[in-house]
Motif scaffolding. Structure first.
Motif, short mmCIF file in Angstrom:
data_model
loop_
_atom_site.label_atom_id
_atom_site.label_comp_id
_atom_site.label_asym_id
_atom_site.label_seq_id
_atom_site.Cartn_x
_atom_site.Cartn_y
_atom_site.Cartn_z
N MET A 1 15.00 32.37 30.31
CA MET A 1 14.11 31.73 29.34
C MET A 1 13.37 32.82 28.54
SD MET A 1 11.25 28.91 30.28
CE MET A 1 10.67 27.76 29.08
N LEU B 1 5.11 27.44 31.50
CA LEU B 1 6.57 27.50 31.44
C LEU B 1 7.19 26.62 32.52
CD1 LEU B 1 6.98 31.32 30.77
CD2 LEU B 1 6.94 29.44 29.12
N LYS C 1 6.87 23.09 31.43
CA LYS C 1 7.84 22.78 30.39
C LYS C 1 9.24 22.56 30.99
CE LYS C 1 9.43 24.57 25.94
NZ LYS C 1 9.32 25.67 24.97
N ILE C 2 9.60 23.40 31.94
CA ILE C 2 10.90 23.26 32.60
C ILE C 2 10.95 21.96 33.39
CG2 ILE C 2 12.38 24.21 34.43
CD1 ILE C 2 11.51 27.00 33.44
N SER D 1 11.43 19.07 31.12
CA SER D 1 12.81 19.05 30.60
C SER D 1 13.77 18.53 31.67
CB SER D 1 13.22 20.45 30.16
OG SER D 1 14.53 20.43 29.68
N LYS E 1 18.89 23.84 29.91
CA LYS E 1 18.76 25.00 29.02
C LYS E 1 18.92 24.57 27.56
CE LYS E 1 21.43 28.19 31.40
NZ LYS E 1 22.03 29.46 31.67
N ASP F 1 18.24 21.63 26.35
CA ASP F 1 17.04 20.88 26.00
C ASP F 1 15.87 21.81 25.70
OD1 ASP F 1 15.60 18.26 25.82
OD2 ASP F 1 14.45 19.14 27.47
N LEU F 2 15.82 22.93 26.40
CA LEU F 2 14.75 23.91 26.19
C LEU F 2 15.01 24.81 24.97
CD1 LEU F 2 14.06 24.91 29.90
CD2 LEU F 2 12.52 23.65 28.39
#
Length: 166
Positions: free
Chosen positions: A39, A122, A125-126, A129, A161, A163-164
Protein backbone atom coordinates in the motif's frame (compact mmCIF):
# COMPACT_ATOMS: atom_id res chain seq x y z
CA UNK A 1 -52.24 -39.32 19.34
CA UNK A 2 -49.31 -38.64 21.70
CA UNK A 3 -47.04 -40.82 19.54
CA UNK A 4 -48.07 -38.95 16.42
CA UNK A 5 -47.26 -35.64 18.09
CA UNK A 6 -43.83 -36.94 19.18
CA UNK A 7 -43.15 -38.28 15.69
CA UNK A 8 -44.13 -34.96 14.14
CA UNK A 9 -41.81 -33.01 16.51
CA UNK A 10 -38.95 -35.45 15.82
CA UNK A 11 -39.46 -35.07 12.07
CA UNK A 12 -39.45 -31.27 12.28
CA UNK A 13 -36.32 -31.31 14.43
CA UNK A 14 -34.58 -33.76 12.09
CA UNK A 15 -35.26 -31.67 8.99
CA UNK A 16 -34.36 -28.45 10.81
CA UNK A 17 -31.01 -29.80 11.98
CA UNK A 18 -30.38 -31.32 8.54
CA UNK A 19 -31.05 -27.96 6.86
CA UNK A 20 -28.76 -26.16 9.31
CA UNK A 21 -26.00 -28.66 8.67
CA UNK A 22 -26.34 -28.25 4.92
CA UNK A 23 -26.33 -24.45 5.04
CA UNK A 24 -22.66 -23.52 5.06
CA UNK A 25 -21.31 -20.07 5.60
CA UNK A 26 -19.47 -18.53 2.67
CA UNK A 27 -15.91 -17.84 3.78
CA UNK A 28 -13.03 -16.14 1.97
CA UNK A 29 -9.58 -15.09 3.01
CA UNK A 30 -7.42 -12.03 2.45
CA UNK A 31 -3.70 -11.43 3.00
CA UNK A 32 -3.61 -8.21 5.01
CA UNK A 33 0.20 -8.30 5.31
CA UNK A 34 0.55 -8.30 1.53
CA UNK A 35 -1.87 -5.39 1.23
CA UNK A 36 -0.10 -3.41 3.96
CA UNK A 37 3.32 -4.11 2.45
CA UNK A 38 2.33 -2.83 -0.98
CA UNK A 39 0.00 0.00 0.00
CA UNK A 40 1.63 3.29 -1.08
CA UNK A 41 0.38 5.16 1.99
CA UNK A 42 1.87 2.48 4.25
CA UNK A 43 5.20 2.66 2.46
CA UNK A 44 5.20 6.44 3.03
CA UNK A 45 4.32 5.93 6.70
CA UNK A 46 7.19 3.46 7.09
CA UNK A 47 9.60 5.98 5.56
CA UNK A 48 8.41 8.66 8.00
CA UNK A 49 8.89 6.29 10.92
CA UNK A 50 12.37 5.28 9.73
CA UNK A 51 13.37 8.94 9.41
CA UNK A 52 12.11 9.73 12.91
CA UNK A 53 13.81 6.63 14.29
CA UNK A 54 17.10 7.61 12.65
CA UNK A 55 16.85 11.06 14.23
CA UNK A 56 16.20 9.58 17.67
CA UNK A 57 19.05 7.09 17.21
CA UNK A 58 21.47 9.87 16.29
CA UNK A 59 20.43 11.97 19.29
CA UNK A 60 20.71 8.94 21.57
CA UNK A 61 24.17 8.08 20.23
CA UNK A 62 25.32 11.68 20.76
CA UNK A 63 24.10 11.59 24.37
CA UNK A 64 25.82 8.25 25.03
CA UNK A 65 29.08 9.39 23.42
CA UNK A 66 29.06 12.56 25.52
CA UNK A 67 28.33 10.49 28.63
CA UNK A 68 31.18 8.06 27.91
CA UNK A 69 33.64 10.88 27.22
CA UNK A 70 32.70 12.64 30.44
CA UNK A 71 33.02 9.42 32.49
CA UNK A 72 36.43 8.73 30.95
CA UNK A 73 37.58 12.28 31.71
CA UNK A 74 36.28 12.12 35.28
CA UNK A 75 37.94 8.73 35.85
CA UNK A 76 41.26 10.10 34.62
CA UNK A 77 41.00 13.20 36.85
CA UNK A 78 39.56 11.43 39.89
CA UNK A 79 42.83 11.27 41.80
CA UNK A 80 43.70 14.94 41.15
CA UNK A 81 40.46 16.61 42.29
CA UNK A 82 38.85 16.98 45.69
CA UNK A 83 36.37 14.53 47.20
CA UNK A 84 33.66 17.18 46.97
CA UNK A 85 34.31 17.62 43.24
CA UNK A 86 34.24 13.81 42.77
CA UNK A 87 30.86 13.66 44.54
CA UNK A 88 29.50 16.42 42.31
CA UNK A 89 30.81 14.65 39.24
CA UNK A 90 29.29 11.34 40.36
CA UNK A 91 25.92 13.06 40.78
CA UNK A 92 26.31 14.67 37.35
CA UNK A 93 27.05 11.26 35.81
CA UNK A 94 23.98 9.77 37.49
CA UNK A 95 21.85 12.64 36.20
CA UNK A 96 23.19 12.11 32.69
CA UNK A 97 22.40 8.39 32.91
CA UNK A 98 18.85 9.20 33.97
CA UNK A 99 18.41 11.69 31.11
CA UNK A 100 19.69 9.12 28.62
CA UNK A 101 17.31 6.44 29.91
CA UNK A 102 14.40 8.91 29.95
CA UNK A 103 15.21 10.02 26.41
CA UNK A 104 15.32 6.43 25.17
CA UNK A 105 12.02 5.57 26.87
CA UNK A 106 10.29 8.71 25.59
CA UNK A 107 11.64 8.16 22.08
CA UNK A 108 10.24 4.61 22.05
CA UNK A 109 6.86 5.82 23.28
CA UNK A 110 6.77 8.61 20.72
CA UNK A 111 7.70 6.21 17.92
CA UNK A 112 4.94 3.81 18.97
CA UNK A 113 2.42 6.64 19.14
CA UNK A 114 3.49 8.00 15.76
CA UNK A 115 3.25 4.52 14.24
CA UNK A 116 -0.23 4.11 15.66
CA UNK A 117 -1.28 7.56 14.43
CA UNK A 118 -0.01 6.79 10.92
CA UNK A 119 -1.23 3.20 10.57
CA UNK A 120 -4.62 3.23 12.30
CA UNK A 121 -6.35 5.16 9.50
CA UNK A 122 -4.76 2.80 6.97
CA UNK A 123 -5.95 -0.29 8.85
CA UNK A 124 -9.42 1.24 9.07
CA UNK A 125 -9.40 1.91 5.32
CA UNK A 126 -8.30 -1.66 4.58
CA UNK A 127 -10.91 -3.07 6.94
CA UNK A 128 -13.66 -1.04 5.26
CA UNK A 129 -12.49 -2.20 1.84
CA UNK A 130 -12.44 -5.85 2.96
CA UNK A 131 -15.98 -5.51 4.27
CA UNK A 132 -17.13 -3.82 1.07
CA UNK A 133 -15.56 -6.42 -1.23
CA UNK A 134 -16.64 -9.33 0.98
CA UNK A 135 -20.26 -8.19 1.04
CA UNK A 136 -20.27 -7.46 -2.69
CA UNK A 137 -19.05 -11.01 -3.38
CA UNK A 138 -21.59 -12.53 -0.99
CA UNK A 139 -19.21 -13.73 1.72
CA UNK A 140 -20.38 -13.97 5.29
CA UNK A 141 -16.88 -14.21 6.74
CA UNK A 142 -13.50 -12.97 5.57
CA UNK A 143 -10.47 -14.10 7.57
CA UNK A 144 -6.85 -13.00 7.52
CA UNK A 145 -4.70 -15.53 5.64
CA UNK A 146 -1.77 -14.92 8.03
CA UNK A 147 -3.51 -16.87 10.77
CA UNK A 148 -4.78 -19.74 8.65
CA UNK A 149 -3.21 -23.15 8.60
CA UNK A 150 -5.00 -23.91 5.35
CA UNK A 151 -6.19 -21.24 2.94
CA UNK A 152 -7.88 -23.29 0.25
CA UNK A 153 -10.90 -21.07 -0.35
CA UNK A 154 -11.52 -17.90 -2.29
CA UNK A 155 -8.81 -15.25 -1.93
CA UNK A 156 -10.07 -11.67 -2.22
CA UNK A 157 -6.70 -9.95 -1.73
CA UNK A 158 -6.48 -8.82 -5.36
CA UNK A 159 -10.03 -7.47 -5.24
CA UNK A 160 -9.30 -5.50 -2.07
CA UNK A 161 -6.14 -4.03 -3.62
CA UNK A 162 -8.17 -2.96 -6.66
CA UNK A 163 -10.78 -1.39 -4.40
CA UNK A 164 -8.03 0.52 -2.60
CA UNK A 165 -6.66 1.74 -5.90
CA UNK A 166 -3.35 -0.08 -6.26
Amino acid sequence: MKQLKTLLIATVLFFGVNQAAQAQAKVAHVDISEIMGKMPAMIDAQKQLEKLSTTYDADYKTMVDEFQARVKKYDAEQATVSDKMNEERAKEVQDMQKRIVDFRDNAQKELQKKEQDLTKPLYDKIRASIQKVGKAKGFQYVVNADQLLLADGPNITVDVKKDLGF
